[in-house]
Design a protein around this motif. Sequence first.
Motif, PDB file in Angstrom:
ATOM      1  N   HIS A   1      -7.529   3.700  -6.820  1.00  0.00           N
ATOM      2  CA  HIS A   1      -6.907   2.707  -5.941  1.00  0.00           C
ATOM      3  C   HIS A   1      -7.618   2.703  -4.597  1.00  0.00           C
ATOM      4  O   HIS A   1      -7.870   3.764  -4.019  1.00  0.00           O
ATOM      5  CB  HIS A   1      -5.433   3.012  -5.712  1.00  0.00           C
ATOM      6  CG  HIS A   1      -4.605   2.907  -6.939  1.00  0.00           C
ATOM      7  ND1 HIS A   1      -3.282   3.288  -6.971  1.00  0.00           N
ATOM      8  CD2 HIS A   1      -4.887   2.479  -8.192  1.00  0.00           C
ATOM      9  CE1 HIS A   1      -2.786   3.096  -8.180  1.00  0.00           C
ATOM     10  NE2 HIS A   1      -3.754   2.601  -8.935  1.00  0.00           N
TER      11      HIS A   1
ATOM     12  N   ARG B   1       2.387   5.824  -7.467  1.00  0.00           N
ATOM     13  CA  ARG B   1       1.306   6.215  -8.362  1.00  0.00           C
ATOM     14  C   ARG B   1      -0.006   6.356  -7.613  1.00  0.00           C
ATOM     15  O   ARG B   1      -0.936   5.600  -7.828  1.00  0.00           O
ATOM     16  CB  ARG B   1       1.087   5.168  -9.451  1.00  0.00           C
ATOM     17  CG  ARG B   1       2.271   4.833 -10.265  1.00  0.00           C
ATOM     18  CD  ARG B   1       2.308   5.636 -11.558  1.00  0.00           C
ATOM     19  NE  ARG B   1       3.524   5.315 -12.257  1.00  0.00           N
ATOM     20  CZ  ARG B   1       3.672   4.296 -13.089  1.00  0.00           C
ATOM     21  NH1 ARG B   1       2.664   3.531 -13.361  1.00  0.00           N
ATOM     22  NH2 ARG B   1       4.829   4.074 -13.651  1.00  0.00           N
ATOM     23  N   ARG B   2      -0.104   7.273  -6.739  1.00  0.00           N
ATOM     24  CA  ARG B   2      -1.364   7.468  -6.015  1.00  0.00           C
ATOM     25  C   ARG B   2      -2.471   7.746  -7.035  1.00  0.00           C
ATOM     26  O   ARG B   2      -2.283   8.504  -7.971  1.00  0.00           O
ATOM     27  CB  ARG B   2      -1.246   8.622  -5.042  1.00  0.00           C
ATOM     28  CG  ARG B   2      -2.434   8.706  -4.120  1.00  0.00           C
ATOM     29  CD  ARG B   2      -2.087   9.475  -2.860  1.00  0.00           C
ATOM     30  NE  ARG B   2      -3.136   9.341  -1.889  1.00  0.00           N
ATOM     31  CZ  ARG B   2      -3.229   8.368  -1.012  1.00  0.00           C
ATOM     32  NH1 ARG B   2      -2.312   7.433  -0.984  1.00  0.00           N
ATOM     33  NH2 ARG B   2      -4.214   8.317  -0.158  1.00  0.00           N
ATOM     34  N   SER B   3      -3.620   7.118  -6.845  1.00  0.00           N
ATOM     35  CA  SER B   3      -4.706   7.263  -7.804  1.00  0.00           C
ATOM     36  C   SER B   3      -6.047   7.198  -7.092  1.00  0.00           C
ATOM     37  O   SER B   3      -6.213   6.435  -6.130  1.00  0.00           O
ATOM     38  CB  SER B   3      -4.632   6.144  -8.849  1.00  0.00           C
ATOM     39  OG  SER B   3      -5.772   6.159  -9.670  1.00  0.00           O
TER      40      SER B   3
ATOM     41  N   TYR C   1      -6.858   1.492  -0.996  1.00  0.00           N
ATOM     42  CA  TYR C   1      -5.792   1.006  -0.122  1.00  0.00           C
ATOM     43  C   TYR C   1      -6.426   0.389   1.115  1.00  0.00           C
ATOM     44  O   TYR C   1      -7.023   1.074   1.922  1.00  0.00           O
ATOM     45  CB  TYR C   1      -4.857   2.155   0.241  1.00  0.00           C
ATOM     46  CG  TYR C   1      -4.260   2.826  -0.977  1.00  0.00           C
ATOM     47  CD1 TYR C   1      -3.183   2.251  -1.636  1.00  0.00           C
ATOM     48  CD2 TYR C   1      -4.784   4.008  -1.485  1.00  0.00           C
ATOM     49  CE1 TYR C   1      -2.636   2.842  -2.770  1.00  0.00           C
ATOM     50  CE2 TYR C   1      -4.240   4.613  -2.605  1.00  0.00           C
ATOM     51  CZ  TYR C   1      -3.169   4.017  -3.246  1.00  0.00           C
ATOM     52  OH  TYR C   1      -2.633   4.605  -4.363  1.00  0.00           O
TER      53      TYR C   1
ATOM     54  N   THR D   1       0.830  -1.205   0.000  1.00  0.00           N
ATOM     55  CA  THR D   1       0.000   0.000   0.000  1.00  0.00           C
ATOM     56  C   THR D   1       0.864   1.254   0.000  1.00  0.00           C
ATOM     57  O   THR D   1       0.657   2.166  -0.802  1.00  0.00           O
ATOM     58  CB  THR D   1      -0.939  -0.002   1.230  1.00  0.00           C
ATOM     59  OG1 THR D   1      -1.932  -1.003   1.025  1.00  0.00           O
ATOM     60  CG2 THR D   1      -1.624   1.324   1.424  1.00  0.00           C
ATOM     61  N   ARG D   2       1.830   1.290   0.902  1.00  0.00           N
ATOM     62  CA  ARG D   2       2.687   2.482   1.004  1.00  0.00           C
ATOM     63  C   ARG D   2       3.485   2.713  -0.274  1.00  0.00           C
ATOM     64  O   ARG D   2       3.602   3.839  -0.750  1.00  0.00           O
ATOM     65  CB  ARG D   2       3.628   2.358   2.205  1.00  0.00           C
ATOM     66  CG  ARG D   2       2.907   2.500   3.536  1.00  0.00           C
ATOM     67  CD  ARG D   2       3.878   2.570   4.698  1.00  0.00           C
ATOM     68  NE  ARG D   2       4.694   1.384   4.853  1.00  0.00           N
ATOM     69  CZ  ARG D   2       4.312   0.259   5.455  1.00  0.00           C
ATOM     70  NH1 ARG D   2       3.088   0.175   5.956  1.00  0.00           N
ATOM     71  NH2 ARG D   2       5.112  -0.765   5.554  1.00  0.00           N
ATOM     72  N   GLU D   3       4.025   1.647  -0.844  1.00  0.00           N
ATOM     73  CA  GLU D   3       4.851   1.788  -2.040  1.00  0.00           C
ATOM     74  C   GLU D   3       4.039   2.213  -3.256  1.00  0.00           C
ATOM     75  O   GLU D   3       4.449   3.097  -4.003  1.00  0.00           O
ATOM     76  CB  GLU D   3       5.613   0.489  -2.310  1.00  0.00           C
ATOM     77  CG  GLU D   3       6.694   0.241  -1.282  1.00  0.00           C
ATOM     78  CD  GLU D   3       7.339  -1.126  -1.408  1.00  0.00           C
ATOM     79  OE1 GLU D   3       7.024  -1.883  -2.355  1.00  0.00           O
ATOM     80  OE2 GLU D   3       8.156  -1.450  -0.525  1.00  0.00           O
ATOM     81  N   LEU D   4       2.874   1.587  -3.473  1.00  0.00           N
ATOM     82  CA  LEU D   4       2.065   1.970  -4.630  1.00  0.00           C
ATOM     83  C   LEU D   4       1.532   3.394  -4.472  1.00  0.00           C
ATOM     84  O   LEU D   4       1.510   4.155  -5.437  1.00  0.00           O
ATOM     85  CB  LEU D   4       0.911   0.988  -4.857  1.00  0.00           C
ATOM     86  CG  LEU D   4       0.121   1.228  -6.138  1.00  0.00           C
ATOM     87  CD1 LEU D   4       1.007   1.122  -7.382  1.00  0.00           C
ATOM     88  CD2 LEU D   4      -1.041   0.247  -6.248  1.00  0.00           C
ATOM     89  N   ALA D   5       1.151   3.775  -3.257  1.00  0.00           N
ATOM     90  CA  ALA D   5       0.681   5.144  -3.026  1.00  0.00           C
ATOM     91  C   ALA D   5       1.799   6.152  -3.282  1.00  0.00           C
ATOM     92  O   ALA D   5       1.554   7.225  -3.843  1.00  0.00           O
ATOM     93  CB  ALA D   5       0.156   5.290  -1.604  1.00  0.00           C
ATOM     94  N   ALA D   6       3.016   5.817  -2.912  1.00  0.00           N
ATOM     95  CA  ALA D   6       4.150   6.716  -3.152  1.00  0.00           C
ATOM     96  C   ALA D   6       4.487   6.792  -4.637  1.00  0.00           C
ATOM     97  O   ALA D   6       4.862   7.845  -5.152  1.00  0.00           O
ATOM     98  CB  ALA D   6       5.367   6.244  -2.360  1.00  0.00           C
TER      99      ALA D   6
END
Length: 141
Positions: free
Chosen positions: A46, A41-43, A48, A34-39
């Motif tokens: 998504h 490509r926050r969308s 989380y 969650t933290r990595e994808l938000a950092a």
Amino acid sequence: MPEKRELPRRWDALEVIADAFQREPIVVTLGGTTRELAAMRRSASHLYVLDSMGLPPAIGLGLALGLEDSAFEKIVVLEGDGSLLMGFSTLPTIALTKPSKLVLIVLDNGAYSATGNQPTAATVVDFCATAVACGMAAREV
């Protein structure tokens, strides 16, 4: 002596997944994913899922069934091996309901990363064979 091949990191896998599913809703498992994808490509598409180990596939199933007639091509679930093991009973339900848009991606690092990297039982579970036994299509990449 052959060169030791470096295994891809989760960050690398997330980058490939984010590129492949730029517009589709993605349900993202807890912890580092969650933290990595938000950092990266926050969308707004998504979701989380924090502190809900084992639930992302069930949430994705509900979305896939509810959005069956939507313009989205796929509903993607990013799940970890430990979290999938926690909610394993969702696999037969997915197979039973046959959502045409659901894509379940399991990131298997053999550890409960969110709780301190304790080993999971993933070393003795063939996730693809289990999915196929439940009547789903599966492949390892």
